[in-house]
Enzyme design. Structure first.
Site, PDB file in Angstrom:
ATOM      1  N   GLU A  25      13.703  14.664  61.138  1.00 11.19           N
ATOM      2  CA  GLU A  25      14.233  15.994  60.833  1.00 11.19           C
ATOM      3  C   GLU A  25      13.097  16.930  60.415  1.00 11.19           C
ATOM      4  O   GLU A  25      12.049  16.479  59.927  1.00 11.19           O
ATOM      5  CB  GLU A  25      15.247  15.865  59.682  1.00 11.19           C
ATOM      6  CG  GLU A  25      15.894  17.190  59.293  1.00 11.19           C
ATOM      7  CD  GLU A  25      17.107  17.014  58.378  1.00 11.19           C
ATOM      8  OE1 GLU A  25      17.358  15.884  57.906  1.00 11.19           O
ATOM      9  OE2 GLU A  25      17.801  18.023  58.145  1.00 11.19           O
ATOM     10  N   ASN A 172      26.268  18.230  62.856  1.00 14.10           N
ATOM     11  CA  ASN A 172      25.891  17.201  61.887  1.00 14.10           C
ATOM     12  C   ASN A 172      26.629  17.443  60.571  1.00 14.10           C
ATOM     13  O   ASN A 172      26.668  18.586  60.078  1.00 14.10           O
ATOM     14  CB  ASN A 172      24.378  17.264  61.617  1.00 14.10           C
ATOM     15  CG  ASN A 172      23.971  16.402  60.430  1.00 14.10           C
ATOM     16  OD1 ASN A 172      23.939  15.175  60.519  1.00 14.10           O
ATOM     17  ND2 ASN A 172      23.673  17.038  59.292  1.00 14.10           N
ATOM     18  N   GLU A 173      27.175  16.419  60.009  1.00 11.08           N
ATOM     19  CA  GLU A 173      27.857  16.509  58.711  1.00 11.08           C
ATOM     20  C   GLU A 173      28.656  17.808  58.612  1.00 11.08           C
ATOM     21  O   GLU A 173      28.497  18.605  57.674  1.00 11.08           O
ATOM     22  CB  GLU A 173      26.856  16.338  57.553  1.00 11.08           C
ATOM     23  CG  GLU A 173      26.206  14.968  57.584  1.00 11.08           C
ATOM     24  CD  GLU A 173      25.483  14.544  56.295  1.00 11.08           C
ATOM     25  OE1 GLU A 173      25.299  15.373  55.389  1.00 11.08           O
ATOM     26  OE2 GLU A 173      25.115  13.353  56.218  1.00 11.08           O
ATOM     27  N   TYR A 239      24.216   6.201  52.903  1.00  9.90           N
ATOM     28  CA  TYR A 239      22.925   5.957  52.262  1.00  9.90           C
ATOM     29  C   TYR A 239      23.093   4.972  51.104  1.00  9.90           C
ATOM     30  O   TYR A 239      24.105   5.012  50.390  1.00  9.90           O
ATOM     31  CB  TYR A 239      22.342   7.265  51.721  1.00  9.90           C
ATOM     32  CG  TYR A 239      21.757   8.141  52.820  1.00  9.90           C
ATOM     33  CD1 TYR A 239      20.481   7.908  53.302  1.00  9.90           C
ATOM     34  CD2 TYR A 239      22.499   9.179  53.386  1.00  9.90           C
ATOM     35  CE1 TYR A 239      19.933   8.695  54.317  1.00  9.90           C
ATOM     36  CE2 TYR A 239      21.960   9.969  54.402  1.00  9.90           C
ATOM     37  CZ  TYR A 239      20.673   9.725  54.863  1.00  9.90           C
ATOM     38  OH  TYR A 239      20.141  10.489  55.868  1.00  9.90           O
ATOM     39  N   GLU A 295      22.674   7.975  60.453  1.00 10.27           N
ATOM     40  CA  GLU A 295      21.846   8.123  59.244  1.00 10.27           C
ATOM     41  C   GLU A 295      22.147   6.952  58.326  1.00 10.27           C
ATOM     42  O   GLU A 295      23.300   6.765  57.916  1.00 10.27           O
ATOM     43  CB  GLU A 295      22.129   9.449  58.519  1.00 10.27           C
ATOM     44  CG  GLU A 295      21.600  10.653  59.296  1.00 10.27           C
ATOM     45  CD  GLU A 295      21.690  11.970  58.535  1.00 10.27           C
ATOM     46  OE1 GLU A 295      21.615  11.955  57.298  1.00 10.27           O
ATOM     47  OE2 GLU A 295      21.839  13.008  59.215  1.00 10.27           O
ATOM     48  N   GLN A 344      14.270   8.283  57.209  1.00 13.36           N
ATOM     49  CA  GLN A 344      13.822   8.974  58.393  1.00 13.36           C
ATOM     50  C   GLN A 344      12.485   8.381  58.842  1.00 13.36           C
ATOM     51  O   GLN A 344      11.892   7.598  58.107  1.00 13.36           O
ATOM     52  CB  GLN A 344      13.682  10.453  58.105  1.00 13.36           C
ATOM     53  CG  GLN A 344      15.015  11.120  57.786  1.00 13.36           C
ATOM     54  CD  GLN A 344      14.954  12.641  57.860  1.00 13.36           C
ATOM     55  OE1 GLN A 344      13.982  13.216  58.309  1.00 13.36           O
ATOM     56  NE2 GLN A 344      16.030  13.301  57.403  1.00 13.36           N
TER      57      GLN A 344
HETATM   58  O1  AHR Z   1      18.502  12.686  55.788  1.00 10.70           O
HETATM   59  C1  AHR Z   1      18.613  13.712  54.856  1.00 10.70           C
HETATM   60  C2  AHR Z   1      19.926  14.441  54.957  1.00 10.70           C
HETATM   61  O2  AHR Z   1      20.968  13.591  54.613  1.00 10.70           O
HETATM   62  C3  AHR Z   1      20.321  14.940  56.320  1.00 10.70           C
HETATM   63  O3  AHR Z   1      19.730  16.146  56.644  1.00 10.70           O
HETATM   64  C4  AHR Z   1      21.807  15.084  56.193  1.00 10.70           C
HETATM   65  O4  AHR Z   1      22.465  14.924  57.423  1.00 10.70           O
HETATM   66  C5  AHR Z   1      22.177  14.031  55.173  1.00 10.70           C
HETATM   67  O5  AHR Z   1      22.983  14.547  54.177  1.00 10.70           O
END
Ligand code: AHR
Length: 491
Positions: A25, A172-173, A239, A295, A344
Site C-alpha cells: 500500500e 476496500n473495507e 489482524y 489482509e 504488508q
Molecule cells: O494494512 C493497513 C490497513 O488496514 C489497510 O489500509 C486497511 O485496509 C486495513 O484497515
C-alpha cells in the site's frame, strides 16, 4: 507425545499458490523508500525499483501482489499516477500520516514491479470516492489491446501492449475507511461498479468484492445473498493484535503472556474462515466463490521514534510462528480460500523485508514464507494431528500446528510449528499410502522468543538445515524443538 497420521494417497484439494500473496500500500515506507526509490537514487535500481528488493522477492516466489491499498485505494485516482512524473498532481495521504503523495509510483510502475518480480497484479479500485467511469476507464487503460481513448493514452505513456490483469478488487473495507457503508448499500454498489469492469482481453478478470472484517458475519451473508452471483471472490480481513486497538503491544518487548495471547489470537483465523465459509456454503455450495483473505498479519504498536501513521514494526520469532500457523490454516481451508495477502510487503506491519536507506534485511516472517513455498500449487494431503497442549496461566492451545502436501515431483512436504517456548515436542507420524522414507528439512528458531534481525545483525533468526527427522518402519519420528518452525521433505 504428539501423534499424527498422514494419508499420502488422500489428496484433499489444491493449495492455490495465491495464498502466498502479498499486499503493498501507499503507506509509510512500503512503496516509497521500501520498494521504489526513483531512478536517480544512489541505491541500485531498475527504473526506480530497488535491486535488493527485486532479488529478495524473486527468491520468495511471490505469486500475486495487491495494490494500491488498503484505505489508500478508496482515495486513489489512477489518472494522477500516469504520464510524466514532473506533471503528476500531488495528493494528501489522509489515512497514513497526512503526507504528500507525489504519485510517482503509479500504474506503469506497479505493473513494472510485477513483471520484475514475476508476480500477478491484483489492483483494488476506488468505490469510496471514485466514479464508475473512472474505474471502467482504468480497466480499459490496462487491458484493452485495440484503439480506444484509454488504450491510446497508455501508448502515449510508453506502453504499447495491454497488461494482464488477473485480479481486480471493487473497493476496500467499504464498511469502514472505504465509505462506512451498510452491506445492503455496498452490495448494490458492487453490482453496479463490477458491471463496468469489462472483459477486454482473453483472460477473465477475477472480480473480488469487499468482504467482512473479523466476526462481521452479517456482511458476508448480505453480500453472498445480494451479489454472490456477480463475484468470483469475497474478501476477509483479520489482524492479529495481542492487546487492544488502543494499546496493541510492543513488537519486541514482550514476555510469555504476550507470546501466548498473540498465538491464541492468530488461531482465531481458523474459526473465522470456518464460519464465513459456512455462510458462503449456503449460497455457493459448489465453492465457486473464493474467500480472499487479502489482509492478514500481526499489528503492534509502531516502532518507538517512528511516525505513528507509518505502521513500522519489528518482526520477531513470534511473527514467524504466527506466519506458519496462518499458512497451515489456509492450507486446511484450500477448497474455499483461494488467495491471501500478508500485510504488508516492506516496512509496514508484518513485513517480509525491512529497509533502512540502502540496507535491507529479511525478517523471520520472510524465512517462513520462503520455507513454506514448497506447498504452492501442491495437493493438500490428509494429516490427522493429535497434539499435546501448550498450557499457559490456565489457558491452552494446541502445541503443534501441521499440514502436508505433495508437489508435482511427488515429494511430500510437512510444515510444523511448535508454539511452546520451553518444551520440545516428540512427534510420531504414521506414513500411510507411501513408501517414501528419505527425509530432509529446514528449521527456523532462535534462542529467545523475541529475537529478531536488525541492520547490524541481519541473521539472528535465519533458517538452518534440520536433520533430526527419520523414517523407521513407515513411521516418521522427530523431536520438534521448542518455539520452532520446521519444513520437512520426504522423498
Ligand atoms: O494494512 C493497513 C490497513 O488496514 C489497510 O489500509 C486497511 O485496509 C486495513 O484497515
Amino acid at each position: 507425545m504428539t501423534n499424527m497420521i498422514l494419508n499420502a494417497d488422500q489428496p484433499l484439494g489444491t493449495i492455490n499458490k495465491n495464498i502466498y500473496g502479498h499486499f503493498a500500500e501507499h503507506l509509510g515506507h512500503c512503496i516509497y523508500g521500501g520498494i521504489y526509490v526513483g531512478e536517480d537514487s544512489p541505491i541500485p535500481n531498475t527504473r526506480g525499483i530497488r535491486h535488493d528488493v527485486i532479488e529478495a522477492l524473486r527468491e520468495l516466489k511471490v505469486p500475486v501482489l495487491r495494490w494500491p491499498g488498503g484505505c489508500f485505494a478508496d482515495e486513489y485516482h489512477w489518472k494522477d499516477g500516469i504520464g510524466p512524473k514532473e506533471t503528476r498532481p500531488t495528493m494528501i495521504n489522509t489515512h497514513w500520516g497526512g503526507v504528500t503523495e507525489n504519485n510517482h509510483f503509479g500504474t506503469h510502475e506497479f505493473m513494472d514491479l510485477c513483471e520484475l518480480i514475476d508476480t500477478d497484479p491484483y489492483i483494488c479500485g476506488n468505490v469510496g470516492s471514485g466514479t464508475v467511469q473512472e474505474m471502467s476507464e482504468w480497466i480499459e487503460y490496462i487491458t484493452f489491446g485495440g484503439r480506444s481513448p484509454m488504450a491510446d493514452l497508455r501508448r502515449k505513456n510508453g506502453r504499447e501492449e495491454p497488461w494482464r490483469l488477473p485480479f481486480f478488487g471493487v473497493g476496500n473495507e467499504s464498511w469502514g475507511c472505504g465509505g462506512h457503508m451498510r452491506p445492503e448499500y455496498y452490495a448494490d454498489l458492487y453490482r453496479r461498479y463490477q458491471t463496468y469492469v469489462r472483459q477486454y482481453g482473453t483472460e477473465r478478470i477475477y472480480k473480488i468484492a469487499c468482504g467482512a472484517s473479523d466476526f462481521n458475519y452479517r456482511w458476508t451473508e448480505v453480500l453472498m445473498r445480494e451479489a454472490g452471483g456477480l463475484m468470483q471472490g469475497l474478501s476477509l480481513h483479520y489482524y492479529t493484535v495481542p492487546g487492544t486497538w488502543q494499546k496493541k503491544g510492543s513488537a519486541t518487548e514482550f514476555g510469555e503472556d504476550e507470546w501466548f495471547t498473540t498465538l491464541q489470537k492468530a488461531l482465531v483465523m481458523d474459526e473465522l474462515i470456518t464460519k464465513h465459509s459456512t455462510i458462503m456454503d449456503i449460497y455457493d455450495p459448489e465453492k465457486r466463490v473464493g474467500l480472499i483473505v487479502d489482509e492478514w498479519g500481526t499489528w503492534y504498536d509502531v516502532m518507538p521514534g517512528t511516525e505513528p501513521g507509518f505502521l513500522r514494526q519489528q518482526n520477531t520469532l513470534r511473527d514467524a510462528l504466527v506466519a506458519g500457523l496462518h499458512l497451515n490454516i489456509f492450507h486446511k481451508h484450500c477448497e474455499r480460500v483461494q488467495m491471501a495477502n500478508l500485510a504488508q510487503m516492506v516496512n509496514v506491519l508484518q513485513a517480509v523485508l525491512l529497509t533502512n536507506e540502502g540496507d535491507l534485511i529479511r525478517t523471520p516472517t520472510y524465512h517462513v514464507l520462503r520455507m513454506f513455498n514448497v506447498h504452492q500449487d501442491a495437493k493438500l494431503l490428509h494429516l490427522g494431528v493429535t497434539s499435546e497442549s501448550y498450557v499457559h496461566q490456565g489457558e491452552e492451545i494446541p502445541a503443534v500446528s501441521a499440514s502436508a502436501s505433495r508437489d508435482h515431483t511427488g515429494a511430500i512436504h510437512i510444515s510444523l510449528c511448535n508454539f511452546d517456548p520451553d518444551m520440545d515436542q516428540e512427534i510420531t507420524c504414521a506414513l500411510r499410502g507411501t513408501e517414501q522414507n528419505t527425509v530432509s528439512g529446514e528449521i527456523l528458531t532462535a534462542a529467545r522468543i523475541n529475537d529478531h534481525n536488525d541492520f547490524d545483525s541481519p541473521d539472528v533468526v535465519a533458517p538452518k538445515t534440520f536433520s533430526g527427522a527419520r523414517v523407521v518402519d513407515g513411521v516418521l519420528q522427530l523431536t520438534l524443538p521448542a518455539k520452532s518452525v520446521v519444513v520437512l521433505t520426504i522423498q
